[in-house]
Design a protein around this motif. Sequence first.
Motif, PDB file in Angstrom:
ATOM      1  N   ARG A 282       0.831  -1.211   0.000  1.00  0.00           N
ATOM      2  CA  ARG A 282       0.000   0.000   0.000  1.00  0.00           C
ATOM      3  C   ARG A 282       0.861   1.255   0.000  1.00  0.00           C
ATOM      4  NH1 ARG A 282      -2.897  -1.631   3.863  1.00  0.00           N
ATOM      5  NH2 ARG A 282      -2.004  -0.519   5.632  1.00  0.00           N
ATOM      6  N   HIS A 283       2.026   1.158   0.624  1.00  0.00           N
ATOM      7  CA  HIS A 283       2.940   2.303   0.710  1.00  0.00           C
ATOM      8  C   HIS A 283       4.246   1.985  -0.037  1.00  0.00           C
ATOM      9  CE1 HIS A 283       0.249   4.052   3.643  1.00  0.00           C
ATOM     10  NE2 HIS A 283       0.406   3.028   4.454  1.00  0.00           N
ATOM     11  N   ALA A 284       4.118   1.379  -1.211  1.00  0.00           N
ATOM     12  CA  ALA A 284       5.294   0.907  -1.941  1.00  0.00           C
ATOM     13  C   ALA A 284       6.250   2.036  -2.327  1.00  0.00           C
ATOM     14  CB  ALA A 284       4.856   0.142  -3.192  1.00  0.00           C
ATOM     15  N   GLY A 285       5.753   3.269  -2.378  1.00  0.00           N
ATOM     16  CA  GLY A 285       6.630   4.376  -2.691  1.00  0.00           C
ATOM     17  C   GLY A 285       7.499   4.813  -1.527  1.00  0.00           C
ATOM     18  N   PHE A 286       7.187   4.299  -0.343  1.00  0.00           N
ATOM     19  CA  PHE A 286       7.932   4.667   0.865  1.00  0.00           C
ATOM     20  C   PHE A 286       8.664   3.466   1.453  1.00  0.00           C
ATOM     21  CE2 PHE A 286       8.271   5.664   5.432  1.00  0.00           C
ATOM     22  CZ  PHE A 286       8.908   6.906   5.356  1.00  0.00           C
ATOM     23  N   VAL A 302      11.254  -8.331   5.491  1.00  0.00           N
ATOM     24  CA  VAL A 302      12.369  -7.386   5.417  1.00  0.00           C
ATOM     25  C   VAL A 302      11.967  -6.240   4.494  1.00  0.00           C
ATOM     26  CG1 VAL A 302      14.738  -7.086   4.593  1.00  0.00           C
ATOM     27  CG2 VAL A 302      14.112  -9.140   5.880  1.00  0.00           C
ATOM     28  N   PHE A 303      12.218  -5.013   4.930  1.00  0.00           N
ATOM     29  CA  PHE A 303      11.922  -3.874   4.070  1.00  0.00           C
ATOM     30  C   PHE A 303      12.823  -2.697   4.421  1.00  0.00           C
ATOM     31  CE2 PHE A 303       8.952  -3.898   7.636  1.00  0.00           C
ATOM     32  CZ  PHE A 303       8.899  -2.587   8.089  1.00  0.00           C
ATOM     33  N   TYR A 304      12.842  -1.734   3.515  1.00  0.00           N
ATOM     34  CA  TYR A 304      13.721  -0.578   3.640  1.00  0.00           C
ATOM     35  C   TYR A 304      12.927   0.709   3.460  1.00  0.00           C
ATOM     36  CZ  TYR A 304      17.403  -4.041   3.052  1.00  0.00           C
ATOM     37  OH  TYR A 304      18.225  -5.137   3.218  1.00  0.00           O
ATOM     38  N   LEU A 305      13.314   1.726   4.184  1.00  0.00           N
ATOM     39  CA  LEU A 305      12.747   3.046   4.015  1.00  0.00           C
ATOM     40  C   LEU A 305      13.638   3.838   3.042  1.00  0.00           C
ATOM     41  CD1 LEU A 305      11.578   1.906   6.773  1.00  0.00           C
ATOM     42  CD2 LEU A 305      11.181   4.293   7.377  1.00  0.00           C
ATOM     43  N   MET A 355       3.033   1.862  11.059  1.00  0.00           N
ATOM     44  CA  MET A 355       3.605   2.098   9.738  1.00  0.00           C
ATOM     45  C   MET A 355       2.801   3.130   8.955  1.00  0.00           C
ATOM     46  SD  MET A 355       4.518  -1.884   8.817  1.00  0.00           S
ATOM     47  CE  MET A 355       4.969  -1.567   7.106  1.00  0.00           C
ATOM     48  N   ASP A 356       1.486   3.018   9.009  1.00  0.00           N
ATOM     49  CA  ASP A 356       0.627   3.985   8.322  1.00  0.00           C
ATOM     50  C   ASP A 356       0.875   5.403   8.852  1.00  0.00           C
ATOM     51  OD1 ASP A 356      -0.518   1.973   6.803  1.00  0.00           O
ATOM     52  OD2 ASP A 356      -2.281   1.757   8.099  1.00  0.00           O
ATOM     53  N   HIS A 357       0.958   5.505  10.175  1.00  0.00           N
ATOM     54  CA  HIS A 357       1.186   6.813  10.792  1.00  0.00           C
ATOM     55  C   HIS A 357       2.574   7.352  10.437  1.00  0.00           C
ATOM     56  CE1 HIS A 357       0.888  10.031  13.737  1.00  0.00           C
ATOM     57  NE2 HIS A 357       2.073   9.654  14.236  1.00  0.00           N
ATOM     58  N   PHE A 358       3.573   6.454  10.396  1.00  0.00           N
ATOM     59  CA  PHE A 358       4.944   6.886  10.115  1.00  0.00           C
ATOM     60  C   PHE A 358       5.041   7.465   8.700  1.00  0.00           C
ATOM     61  CE2 PHE A 358       9.475   6.514   9.269  1.00  0.00           C
ATOM     62  CZ  PHE A 358      10.040   6.832  10.485  1.00  0.00           C
ATOM     63  N   VAL A 359       4.317   6.902   7.762  1.00  0.00           N
ATOM     64  CA  VAL A 359       4.320   7.425   6.395  1.00  0.00           C
ATOM     65  C   VAL A 359       3.786   8.858   6.381  1.00  0.00           C
ATOM     66  CG1 VAL A 359       3.311   7.205   4.097  1.00  0.00           C
ATOM     67  CG2 VAL A 359       4.138   5.189   5.270  1.00  0.00           C
TER      68      VAL A 359
END
Length: 363
Positions: A282-286, A302-305, A355-359
């Motif tokens: 949903r937030h693939a751009g971030f 595993v993911f990266y910002l 995660m939603d809030h952090f975006v």
Amino acid sequence: MRVINFNPGPAAMPLPALERARDELLDFQGSGMSIMEHSHRGKVYEAVHDEAIALLTQMLDIPATHQVVFLTGGAHQQFAQVPMNFLTPAHPSADYFLTGGWSEKALEEARFYGTPRVAITTQGPDKRYTRVPTQAELRVDPSAAYVHFTSNNTLFGTQWHTFPEVGDVPLVADMCSDFLWRKFDVSRFALLYAGAQKNLGPSGVTVVVASKEFMARGRQDIPKVFRYSVHAENNSLYNTPPTLAIYLARNVLAWIRDLGGLDAVERRNREKAALLYAALDRHAGFYRAPVERDSRSAMNAVFYLPTEALDATFAAEALKAGMAGLKGHRSVGGIRASLYNAVSVEDVRALVSFMDHFVKTHG
């Protein structure tokens, strides 16, 4: 107050299993002493030992051809013990599927005992692993002593969702980080091993489930303490086992049984993984999830910002919000959320909300 624990291992344990241990710690079943003070040769401890084996045997429908063995030393010992037992002058080679850092370490140890072959590697030019191979890619040497693979890769977040077909060659699996996340056909494996500290209990005990016939094939010219057959013949009581760790594993196995068994555990684990990966997509751009979709791990996401600085901020703010263990492995960086059995659906919902809030606040 207890935090939400996303640590990769030692990892979260079910609260009921810990509470049971707390209540029995000083006086186990009216014996006047803790379970860790009992002799491993005494009837009180042996009853716990045998119950743990029985629960695991029932849970996985382990056939009579196979046996549960409790060992120590973790996966690193198994990396060495497997080739020590099964590579011989007559059969010096085994096939290794490289899909991550731990499979590399297993191969490295095997080179002390024979001439193992890299049957396939999915390592990219950047030295990272983002997928597991397809069946069509596998080329197994029919004369290999065994084929070794790692079912789940904690560092890179990849997982075999369909186990490899290797013909008549004995199949050996490192299942340290996804053992008991679902039910599977044990009879397909000549030997599998798993450190308990992900889904089964605390660090200190390693579970081996192996074919009795395969164990009997093991070399007889190595020290007894390293022979699988010796431990199997002695019901894992050849030497003093890690009794407290096995007791705690028994508690976790009882919790899984009471939860509804591995079918219920699998439904829960799939729901958790679906929630987290949906948030990443949903937030693939971030959030960048590097693993190919068919290889995504249900145990370690595993993911990266966008920057390393944001990775660090994410982990720090998550900890302040009561969520621990999200920092990625030092060798690969980023963020890693480990969704082992003791992590609840509600825990993952809390992470997704964060995660939603952090975006919104950092995107």
